[in-house]
Design an enzyme around this catalytic site. Sequence first.
Site, mmCIF file in Angstrom:
data_model
loop_
_atom_site.group_PDB
_atom_site.id
_atom_site.type_symbol
_atom_site.label_atom_id
_atom_site.label_comp_id
_atom_site.label_asym_id
_atom_site.label_seq_id
_atom_site.Cartn_x
_atom_site.Cartn_y
_atom_site.Cartn_z
ATOM 1 N N TYR A 142 0.918 -0.937 -0.112
ATOM 2 C CA TYR A 142 0.009 -0.143 0.297
ATOM 3 C C TYR A 142 1.370 1.858 0.261
ATOM 4 O O TYR A 142 1.898 1.305 0.244
ATOM 5 C CB TYR A 142 -1.061 -0.136 1.456
ATOM 6 C CG TYR A 142 -2.129 1.149 1.767
ATOM 7 C CD1 TYR A 142 -3.005 1.305 0.641
ATOM 8 C CD2 TYR A 142 -1.209 2.170 2.259
ATOM 9 C CE1 TYR A 142 -4.252 2.551 0.164
ATOM 10 C CE2 TYR A 142 -2.553 3.775 1.971
ATOM 11 C CZ TYR A 142 -3.245 3.386 1.364
ATOM 12 O OH TYR A 142 -4.137 4.300 1.348
ATOM 13 N N ASP A 235 9.228 3.048 0.000
ATOM 14 C CA ASP A 235 8.586 3.430 0.046
ATOM 15 C C ASP A 235 8.330 3.608 2.346
ATOM 16 O O ASP A 235 8.255 2.717 2.668
ATOM 17 C CB ASP A 235 6.573 2.997 0.116
ATOM 18 C CG ASP A 235 5.785 4.109 1.095
ATOM 19 O OD1 ASP A 235 6.330 4.318 1.853
ATOM 20 O OD2 ASP A 235 4.882 3.933 0.087
ATOM 21 N N LYS A 263 4.983 9.912 9.054
ATOM 22 C CA LYS A 263 4.300 9.288 9.695
ATOM 23 C C LYS A 263 5.359 10.404 10.955
ATOM 24 O O LYS A 263 5.153 11.830 11.038
ATOM 25 C CB LYS A 263 3.834 8.288 9.631
ATOM 26 C CG LYS A 263 3.133 7.982 8.590
ATOM 27 C CD LYS A 263 2.790 6.408 9.453
ATOM 28 C CE LYS A 263 1.447 5.114 8.053
ATOM 29 N NZ LYS A 263 0.441 5.398 8.863
#
Length: 422
Positions: A142, A235, A263
């Site tokens: 994802y 990622d 994040k």
Amino acid sequence: MQRSQSIFERARAVIPGGVNSPVRACRSVGADPVFIASGRGSRVTDADGNEYIDLIGSWGPLILGHAHPEILATIAEVMAAGTTFGAPTEIEVKFAEALRAAVPSMEMVRAVSSGTEATMSALRLARGFTGRARIIKVDGGYHGHADCLLVAAGSGAATLGIPGSAGVPDGAARDTIVVPYNDLASVERAVAADDVAAVIIEPVAGNMGLVAPAAGYLEGLRTLTARHGTVLIFDEVMTGFRVAYGGAQARYRITPDLTTIGKIIGGGLPAAAFGGRADIMQKLAPLGPVYQAGTLSGNPLAMAAGLKAMEILARPGSYERLEQLGQRLGDGLAAAARSAGVPAVMNRVGSMLTLFFCPGPVTDYASAKTADTTRFGAFFRNMRDRGVFLPPSQFEAMFVSLAHTDAEIDQIVDAARTALAD
Ligand code: HOZ
């Protein structure tokens, strides 16, 4: 009626599903969303006053815990000078310098506001740099919700069983090649024609539940992509400053061409970034022909909170402590499942972990999907009722923070022992 219930009813009237991101609706675990009123350290309190030990940590950013006093003080101080300018500020430069110092492969950096923006922009850049259209992603990986990445997607798409989203035109997804995680041979076949712009991958998969890279897998990806002129994008939105200060690329000693990160680097505020080789990054506007922009990119509050988080994490012992806490929780949950006679696999890298309800091993999305999601739902609800807030999906990772104590980890394990016996 409880306050959470009445907030949820109001929410459903004005927000689709009552939530601003699907997994937190808790549908796949047969529960209603938990409306949070406040958080402090390792704990959150819901709108009805119930307190939980939190293993979501806002899905990863809160590695220092909720409402960390130094982060709050930094935000308050910076805020007094204004919240956004739409013009460059020195704090953005400090942020980029700090990021480059921590993750040396990020020779040049551009800040954005979300992980989705970072991955979407990095892919456009890789395509602009190589002049190629095709990209490779892994099944169950994802990378946010850009059209070309919502193919065989993990996280909420996996949780809700919609890995290929409606609304994505065939054309947008046509150039996305999907390969199984931990399978080098399929990547080798896919890059052979020298027409693939990029391989984008979570070096430690976190959105099919936590799955670690097999020995040699990341090295193999590096070799193959270099051989075929394909841009390797790590990622690290989840793993950056999580599995090591320098991210998974430091932990596994692999240098990607581009990195996307988010994040933790926002210290709890919305910030993300992408960066990498200077020759690639210089293709970005205004230097080059690849366009990318954002009104709130490099927002001073988010940059300052992120810088402070990096500074705190750089203090001696942070990652040793996260490793100890992660191991204590992982070993404890695995032992609890064993003693309850529940078939389960504990996958863990540092302070990220997933307990899969299947005999295992879980090495890719196909094996992750053998997990018993009904049993996971019952486990989630039982743990919530015992004061532990787990990510409400079998296909997400738990996050431990520096605010958790050994005693709290033991409390979680005790709760799990009873919940699993139930
Ligand atoms: N999809 C993210 C987790 N992998 C965020 C989920 C949420 O915020 O609800």
